[in-house]
Design a protein around this motif. Structure first.
Motif, PDB file in Angstrom:
ATOM      1  N   GLU A 138      -0.665  21.146  10.897  1.00 11.78           N
ATOM      2  CA  GLU A 138      -1.925  20.423  10.334  1.00 11.78           C
ATOM      3  C   GLU A 138      -2.342  21.053   9.232  1.00 11.78           C
ATOM      4  OE1 GLU A 138      -6.483  20.968  11.889  1.00 11.78           O
ATOM      5  OE2 GLU A 138      -5.088  21.042  13.494  1.00 11.78           O
ATOM      6  N   ALA A 139      -2.057  22.320   8.773  1.00  9.25           N
ATOM      7  CA  ALA A 139      -2.247  22.881   7.546  1.00  9.25           C
ATOM      8  C   ALA A 139      -1.627  22.038   6.394  1.00  9.25           C
ATOM      9  CB  ALA A 139      -2.148  24.331   7.357  1.00  9.25           C
ATOM     10  N   ILE A 140      -0.476  21.701   6.866  1.00 10.21           N
ATOM     11  CA  ILE A 140       0.443  21.127   5.608  1.00 10.21           C
ATOM     12  C   ILE A 140       0.218  19.864   5.313  1.00 10.21           C
ATOM     13  CG2 ILE A 140       2.932  20.347   5.292  1.00 10.21           C
ATOM     14  CD1 ILE A 140       3.812  22.657   6.565  1.00 10.21           C
ATOM     15  N   ARG A 141      -0.288  18.883   6.511  1.00  9.59           N
ATOM     16  CA  ARG A 141      -0.829  17.687   6.426  1.00  9.59           C
ATOM     17  C   ARG A 141      -2.022  17.505   5.706  1.00  9.59           C
ATOM     18  NH1 ARG A 141       2.025  14.035   9.843  1.00  9.59           N
ATOM     19  NH2 ARG A 141       3.436  15.303  11.171  1.00  9.59           N
ATOM     20  N   SER A 142      -2.831  18.653   5.797  1.00  6.60           N
ATOM     21  CA  SER A 142      -4.403  18.471   5.119  1.00  6.60           C
ATOM     22  C   SER A 142      -4.130  18.779   3.743  1.00  6.60           C
ATOM     23  CB  SER A 142      -5.039  19.561   5.583  1.00  6.60           C
ATOM     24  OG  SER A 142      -6.119  19.818   4.919  1.00  6.60           O
ATOM     25  N   VAL A 143      -3.138  19.512   3.271  1.00  8.62           N
ATOM     26  CA  VAL A 143      -2.855  20.057   1.910  1.00  8.62           C
ATOM     27  C   VAL A 143      -1.974  18.413   1.274  1.00  8.62           C
ATOM     28  CG1 VAL A 143      -1.479  20.944   0.129  1.00  8.62           C
ATOM     29  CG2 VAL A 143      -2.680  22.256   1.847  1.00  8.62           C
ATOM     30  N   ALA A 144      -1.021  18.004   1.956  1.00  4.16           N
ATOM     31  CA  ALA A 144      -0.562  16.667   1.485  1.00  4.16           C
ATOM     32  C   ALA A 144      -1.540  15.697   1.368  1.00  4.16           C
ATOM     33  CB  ALA A 144       0.571  16.455   2.704  1.00  4.16           C
ATOM     34  N   ALA A 145      -2.487  15.474   2.298  1.00  5.94           N
ATOM     35  CA  ALA A 145      -3.483  14.224   2.146  1.00  5.94           C
ATOM     36  C   ALA A 145      -4.309  14.485   0.949  1.00  5.94           C
ATOM     37  CB  ALA A 145      -4.218  14.337   3.318  1.00  5.94           C
ATOM     38  N   GLN A 146      -4.622  15.690   0.881  1.00 10.98           N
ATOM     39  CA  GLN A 146      -5.628  16.118  -0.309  1.00 10.98           C
ATOM     40  C   GLN A 146      -4.914  15.834  -1.764  1.00 10.98           C
ATOM     41  OE1 GLN A 146      -6.517  20.145  -0.799  1.00 10.98           O
ATOM     42  NE2 GLN A 146      -8.218  19.983  -2.243  1.00 10.98           N
ATOM     43  N   GLN A 147      -3.414  16.529  -1.858  1.00 15.90           N
ATOM     44  CA  GLN A 147      -2.773  16.036  -3.010  1.00 15.90           C
ATOM     45  C   GLN A 147      -2.331  14.434  -3.158  1.00 15.90           C
ATOM     46  OE1 GLN A 147      -1.712  18.544  -5.298  1.00 15.90           O
ATOM     47  NE2 GLN A 147      -3.323  19.402  -4.532  1.00 15.90           N
ATOM     48  N   PHE A 148      -2.140  13.977  -2.179  1.00 14.55           N
ATOM     49  CA  PHE A 148      -1.649  12.427  -2.252  1.00 14.55           C
ATOM     50  C   PHE A 148      -2.928  11.752  -2.889  1.00 14.55           C
ATOM     51  CE2 PHE A 148      -1.671   8.149  -0.665  1.00 14.55           C
ATOM     52  CZ  PHE A 148      -0.469   7.704  -1.276  1.00 14.55           C
ATOM     53  N   GLY A 149      -4.190  12.226  -2.237  1.00 12.25           N
ATOM     54  CA  GLY A 149      -5.337  11.568  -2.831  1.00 12.25           C
ATOM     55  C   GLY A 149      -5.902  11.870  -4.054  1.00 12.25           C
ATOM     56  N   ALA A 150      -5.172  12.760  -4.729  1.00 11.89           N
ATOM     57  CA  ALA A 150      -5.692  13.229  -5.906  1.00 11.89           C
ATOM     58  C   ALA A 150      -4.659  12.901  -7.083  1.00 11.89           C
ATOM     59  CB  ALA A 150      -5.671  14.802  -6.295  1.00 11.89           C
ATOM     60  N   LEU A 151      -3.266  12.570  -6.787  1.00  9.57           N
ATOM     61  CA  LEU A 151      -2.304  12.285  -7.429  1.00  9.57           C
ATOM     62  C   LEU A 151      -2.015  10.829  -7.449  1.00  9.57           C
ATOM     63  CD1 LEU A 151      -0.053  15.331  -6.830  1.00  9.57           C
ATOM     64  CD2 LEU A 151      -1.752  14.999  -8.871  1.00  9.57           C
ATOM     65  N   PHE A 152      -2.196  10.074  -6.373  1.00  9.87           N
ATOM     66  CA  PHE A 152      -1.618   8.847  -6.262  1.00  9.87           C
ATOM     67  C   PHE A 152      -2.692   7.702  -5.675  1.00  9.87           C
ATOM     68  CE2 PHE A 152       2.086  11.334  -5.802  1.00  9.87           C
ATOM     69  CZ  PHE A 152       3.154  10.654  -6.748  1.00  9.87           C
ATOM     70  N   ASN A 153      -3.934   8.248  -6.106  1.00 13.88           N
ATOM     71  CA  ASN A 153      -5.091   7.335  -5.727  1.00 13.88           C
ATOM     72  C   ASN A 153      -5.189   5.992  -6.714  1.00 13.88           C
ATOM     73  OD1 ASN A 153      -6.630   7.726  -8.346  1.00 13.88           O
ATOM     74  ND2 ASN A 153      -6.809   9.794  -7.483  1.00 13.88           N
ATOM     75  N   ASP A 154      -5.927   5.103  -6.527  1.00 10.82           N
ATOM     76  CA  ASP A 154      -5.789   3.742  -7.129  1.00 10.82           C
ATOM     77  C   ASP A 154      -6.017   3.763  -8.828  1.00 10.82           C
ATOM     78  OD1 ASP A 154      -5.479   2.501  -4.803  1.00 10.82           O
ATOM     79  OD2 ASP A 154      -7.726   1.888  -4.747  1.00 10.82           O
ATOM     80  N   GLU A 155      -6.812   4.838  -9.202  1.00 15.36           N
ATOM     81  CA  GLU A 155      -6.986   5.097 -10.560  1.00 15.36           C
ATOM     82  C   GLU A 155      -5.910   5.734 -11.152  1.00 15.36           C
ATOM     83  OE1 GLU A 155      -9.586   8.254 -13.375  1.00 15.36           O
ATOM     84  OE2 GLU A 155     -10.652   7.134 -11.443  1.00 15.36           O
ATOM     85  N   LYS A 197       0.844  -1.209  -0.112  1.00 14.79           N
ATOM     86  CA  LYS A 197       0.106  -0.073   0.006  1.00 14.79           C
ATOM     87  C   LYS A 197       0.798   1.311  -0.067  1.00 14.79           C
ATOM     88  CE  LYS A 197      -4.260   1.949   0.883  1.00 14.79           C
ATOM     89  NZ  LYS A 197      -4.666   2.662  -0.304  1.00 14.79           N
ATOM     90  N   LEU A 198       0.907   2.126  -1.021  1.00 11.16           N
ATOM     91  CA  LEU A 198       1.636   3.143  -1.000  1.00 11.16           C
ATOM     92  C   LEU A 198       0.954   4.380   0.088  1.00 11.16           C
ATOM     93  CD1 LEU A 198       3.689   4.587  -2.972  1.00 11.16           C
ATOM     94  CD2 LEU A 198       1.741   5.655  -4.201  1.00 11.16           C
ATOM     95  N   HIS A 199       1.838   4.910   0.651  1.00 13.44           N
ATOM     96  CA  HIS A 199       1.718   5.934   1.498  1.00 13.44           C
ATOM     97  C   HIS A 199       2.633   7.042   1.824  1.00 13.44           C
ATOM     98  CE1 HIS A 199       4.147   3.074   3.716  1.00 13.44           C
ATOM     99  NE2 HIS A 199       4.746   4.319   4.632  1.00 13.44           N
ATOM    100  N   TYR A 200       2.414   8.096   2.229  1.00 16.03           N
ATOM    101  CA  TYR A 200       3.380   9.430   2.418  1.00 16.03           C
ATOM    102  C   TYR A 200       3.683   9.612   3.737  1.00 16.03           C
ATOM    103  CZ  TYR A 200      -0.441  12.274   3.214  1.00 16.03           C
ATOM    104  OH  TYR A 200      -1.490  12.793   3.963  1.00 16.03           O
TER     105      TYR A 200
END
Length: 125
Positions: free
Chosen positions: A98-115, A5-8
């Protein structure tokens, strides 16, 4: 990567010539707040008191003011409390983290999702 499972990981540090503030100092300060002592904070982190003392002294040197107010002796022994500056730095650090983690989670979800990962697998080298 197949089967894993890919994570960051995101770690925020405030830097001068050296590291001025990061997760370790934040955890130490939070521990002092909870335990009323640097020794208790160090014990919580499985860190030697001398290492905690060195980290705190280095951070205070970089900032140019005390982060912990130390009270010695007394019938109940000594105690430590965070200075007003340390409370404010810790609050701002936690807000920024918290702000950086929120942006990172959003970007990770958009750029490295299953699709997106599937698209990468199907690309020609």
């Amino acid at each position: 990567m197949e089967g894993q499972k890919l994570h960051y990981k995101v770690m925020m540090c405030l830097l001068g010539d050296k590291r001025a503030f990061g997760p370790g100092v934040a955890e130490l300060l939070d521990g002092v707040r909870r335990h009323g002592s640097l020794q208790g904070a160090a014990r919580d982190m499985n860190m030697s008191y001398s290492k905690a003392w060195t980290i705190m002294r280095d951070a205070e040197s970089i900032w140019g003011f005390p982060l912990i107010r130390r009270y010695v002796g007394g019938k109940d022994g000594g105690r430590s409390v965070l200075t007003g500056q340390a409370e404010e730095i810790l609050k701002r650090y936690e807000q920024m983290d918290e702000a950086i983690r929120s942006v990172a989670a959003q970007q990770f979800g958009a750029l490295f999702n299953d699709e997106e990962l599937q698209k990468l697998r199907e690309m020609r080298g």
